[in-house]
Design a protein around this motif. Structure first.
Motif, PDB file in Angstrom:
ATOM      1  N   ASN A  43       0.876  -0.814   0.005  1.00 37.86           N
ATOM      2  CA  ASN A  43      -0.057  -0.479   0.440  1.00 37.86           C
ATOM      3  C   ASN A  43       1.253   1.149  -0.224  1.00 37.86           C
ATOM      4  O   ASN A  43       2.003   1.203   0.805  1.00 37.86           O
ATOM      5  CB  ASN A  43      -1.304   0.080   0.896  1.00 37.86           C
ATOM      6  N   GLU A  44       0.485   2.279  -0.852  1.00 35.26           N
ATOM      7  CA  GLU A  44       1.415   3.497  -0.342  1.00 35.26           C
ATOM      8  C   GLU A  44       1.244   4.682   0.873  1.00 35.26           C
ATOM      9  O   GLU A  44       2.071   5.139   0.990  1.00 35.26           O
ATOM     10  CB  GLU A  44       0.338   4.929  -2.019  1.00 35.26           C
ATOM     11  N   ASP A  45       0.382   4.283   1.423  1.00 31.65           N
ATOM     12  CA  ASP A  45      -0.164   4.354   2.660  1.00 31.65           C
ATOM     13  C   ASP A  45       0.037   3.528   3.889  1.00 31.65           C
ATOM     14  O   ASP A  45      -0.507   2.609   3.572  1.00 31.65           O
ATOM     15  CB  ASP A  45      -1.214   5.822   2.828  1.00 31.65           C
ATOM     16  N   ALA A  75      10.199  -9.775  -5.160  1.00 32.09           N
ATOM     17  CA  ALA A  75       9.245  -9.476  -6.710  1.00 32.09           C
ATOM     18  C   ALA A  75       8.345  -7.971  -6.366  1.00 32.09           C
ATOM     19  O   ALA A  75       8.320  -6.940  -7.265  1.00 32.09           O
ATOM     20  CB  ALA A  75       8.708 -10.707  -6.894  1.00 32.09           C
ATOM     21  N   CYS A  76       7.318  -8.525  -5.820  1.00 32.26           N
ATOM     22  CA  CYS A  76       6.790  -6.764  -4.907  1.00 32.26           C
ATOM     23  C   CYS A  76       7.199  -5.877  -4.607  1.00 32.26           C
ATOM     24  O   CYS A  76       6.793  -4.799  -5.119  1.00 32.26           O
ATOM     25  CB  CYS A  76       5.995  -7.604  -4.064  1.00 32.26           C
ATOM     26  N   ARG A  77       8.870  -6.236  -3.888  1.00 32.21           N
ATOM     27  CA  ARG A  77       9.906  -4.790  -3.637  1.00 32.21           C
ATOM     28  C   ARG A  77      10.216  -4.146  -4.938  1.00 32.21           C
ATOM     29  O   ARG A  77       9.602  -3.307  -4.588  1.00 32.21           O
ATOM     30  CB  ARG A  77      10.475  -5.327  -2.969  1.00 32.21           C
ATOM     31  N   CYS A  83       5.686   1.784  -1.935  1.00 32.22           N
ATOM     32  CA  CYS A  83       5.113   1.589  -1.086  1.00 32.22           C
ATOM     33  C   CYS A  83       5.445   0.174   0.011  1.00 32.22           C
ATOM     34  O   CYS A  83       6.669   0.502  -0.302  1.00 32.22           O
ATOM     35  CB  CYS A  83       3.835   0.001  -2.228  1.00 32.22           C
ATOM     36  N   PHE A  84       4.302   0.623   0.993  1.00 29.14           N
ATOM     37  CA  PHE A  84       5.022  -0.281   2.219  1.00 29.14           C
ATOM     38  C   PHE A  84       4.527  -1.500   1.959  1.00 29.14           C
ATOM     39  O   PHE A  84       3.558  -1.701   0.914  1.00 29.14           O
ATOM     40  CB  PHE A  84       3.757   0.276   3.289  1.00 29.14           C
ATOM     41  N   VAL A 103       7.398  -5.527   6.187  1.00 26.55           N
ATOM     42  CA  VAL A 103       8.399  -5.643   5.327  1.00 26.55           C
ATOM     43  C   VAL A 103       9.816  -4.763   4.796  1.00 26.55           C
ATOM     44  O   VAL A 103      10.789  -5.258   5.270  1.00 26.55           O
ATOM     45  CB  VAL A 103       8.847  -7.144   4.971  1.00 26.55           C
ATOM     46  N   HIS A 104       8.943  -3.912   4.427  1.00 28.59           N
ATOM     47  CA  HIS A 104       9.551  -2.358   3.714  1.00 28.59           C
ATOM     48  C   HIS A 104       9.116  -1.282   3.874  1.00 28.59           C
ATOM     49  O   HIS A 104       7.822  -1.896   3.765  1.00 28.59           O
ATOM     50  CB  HIS A 104       9.636  -3.054   2.030  1.00 28.59           C
TER      51      HIS A 104
END
Length: 114
Positions: A43-45, A75-77, A83-84, A103-104
């Motif tokens: 999510n962005e926030d 892969a998502c990162r 994004c979080f 985790v990010h």
């Protein structure tokens, strides 16, 4: 006892120093050992009033190792670096989300490398 500097807290584990790679792996291993199904969300926030995050893919029902989950986190990162990203564990008996941890964080220099 030293208090933490004032900053926004995101999830339960955010009150700890940033998780190392090994600590993230151990948390994911715990999710798998408990029989929960891991999933990756972004999510962005990360505002506490934001209840719905976007799921990266379907929950990993067949995940047997932490490496499978960490590969999806990476892969998502790669796709959404601004994004979080969090890992959640779903309980198939209670039919609900049991735990989640970030985790990010976008722009985080140390920790949260996955």
């Amino acid at each position: 006892m030293k208090t933490l500097p004032k900053e926004r807290r995101y999830e339960t584990l955010s009150y700890l120093p940033p998780l190392s790679d090994a600590q993230i792996e151990r948390q994911i291993q715990y999710v798998l050992e408990q029989g929960y199904f891991p999933a990756v969300e972004f999510n962005e926030d990360s505002d506490p009033t934001t209840y719905y995050w976007t799921m990266w893919k379907l929950p990993m029902f067949a995940a047997k190792s932490t490496r499978e989950v960490l590969d999806e986190v990476q892969a998502c990162r790669s796709e959404y670096p601004d994004c979080f990203i969090r890992v959640v564990g779903f309980d198939n008996v209670k039919q609900c989300q049991i735990l989640s941890f970030i985790v990010h964080k976008p722009g985080s220099g140390g920790g949260y490398r996955y």
